[in-house]
Design a protein around this motif. Sequence first.
Motif, PDB file in Angstrom:
ATOM      1  N   SER A   1       0.803  -1.228   0.000  1.00 36.10           N
ATOM      2  CA  SER A   1       0.000   0.000   0.000  1.00 36.10           C
ATOM      3  C   SER A   1       0.833   1.275   0.000  1.00 36.10           C
ATOM      4  O   SER A   1       0.373   2.314  -0.452  1.00 36.10           O
ATOM      5  N   SER A   2       2.074   1.233   0.490  1.00 38.47           N
ATOM      6  CA  SER A   2       2.778   2.502   0.724  1.00 38.47           C
ATOM      7  C   SER A   2       4.160   2.652   0.093  1.00 38.47           C
ATOM      8  O   SER A   2       4.778   3.701   0.245  1.00 38.47           O
ATOM      9  N   ILE A   3       4.662   1.606  -0.557  1.00 40.83           N
ATOM     10  CA  ILE A   3       6.035   1.677  -1.078  1.00 40.83           C
ATOM     11  C   ILE A   3       6.003   1.573  -2.606  1.00 40.83           C
ATOM     12  O   ILE A   3       5.296   0.731  -3.150  1.00 40.83           O
ATOM     13  N   PRO A   4       6.761   2.435  -3.294  1.00 40.33           N
ATOM     14  CA  PRO A   4       6.779   2.356  -4.762  1.00 40.33           C
ATOM     15  C   PRO A   4       7.472   1.079  -5.270  1.00 40.33           C
ATOM     16  O   PRO A   4       7.978   0.288  -4.477  1.00 40.33           O
ATOM     17  N   ALA A   5       7.480   0.903  -6.572  1.00 38.19           N
ATOM     18  CA  ALA A   5       8.058  -0.304  -7.184  1.00 38.19           C
ATOM     19  C   ALA A   5       9.486  -0.537  -6.670  1.00 38.19           C
ATOM     20  O   ALA A   5      10.261   0.402  -6.501  1.00 38.19           O
TER      21      ALA A   5
END
Length: 218
Positions: A61-65
Amino acid sequence: MAATDFKTHFIEAAIASGVLLFGEFTLKSGRKSPYFFNAGLLYDGKLLSSTAEAFASTIQSSIPAFDVLFGPAYKGIPLAAVTAVALANRGVDTVYTYNRKEKKDHGEGGSLVGAGLEGKRIVVIDDVMTAGTAIRESIAIIKEQKGTLVGIVQLVDRQERGKTGDSSTIQEVEREFGIPVVPIINLTDIIAYLKNKGGYEAQVKAIEEYRAQYGVVV
Ligand code: OMP
């Protein structure tokens, strides 16, 4: 499990298993704390499994690729490993890496074990954040290995001031490195649990006094 249910269950289990302790503890930063979270005692399979789920959903939910999970020695190592498993169970294939505290000069050598970090996008998975020394050590390793840090997920944010001014350590690290730093539980959750449960009045008083000295306004 909903996030709030997870937090209540996790804090309860952490107290029951001695992972979350109350008393007097000297921290890495030299601060004297009335509570301590010892992730080294997080060895119950069921609790580890729900912790891994919480890390996996926080990442989603909160960390980019990203490409690689990095678990700093020692306590971040099992956390990164179980998170990689939880992500795989959700259909997200990933790899993980950890460092050794002492450099190995025989066998395969080197101080990193697991996937290479060079040219990869890295998420750090770790236990506790206080003043930020431990996380900066991890960031230095990633830089040295020519990886790119894209996010940090901490099991516990003690919501304390960093080394400069009145910002929290998380705010300091987010600002300095331009990445999200996301905790699973924080001191506010712990205090809310203790107040709701009752019978912890003396502990809450000591924690609130400590927080007035080292904490940030939340
Ligand atoms: P900082 O380096 O000051 O951010 O402190 C974080 C590190 O302190 C963690 O990686 C732990 O090694 C240790 N620690 C805990 O494990 N639990 C606590 O409740 C507090 C600390 C601490 O020393 O601040």
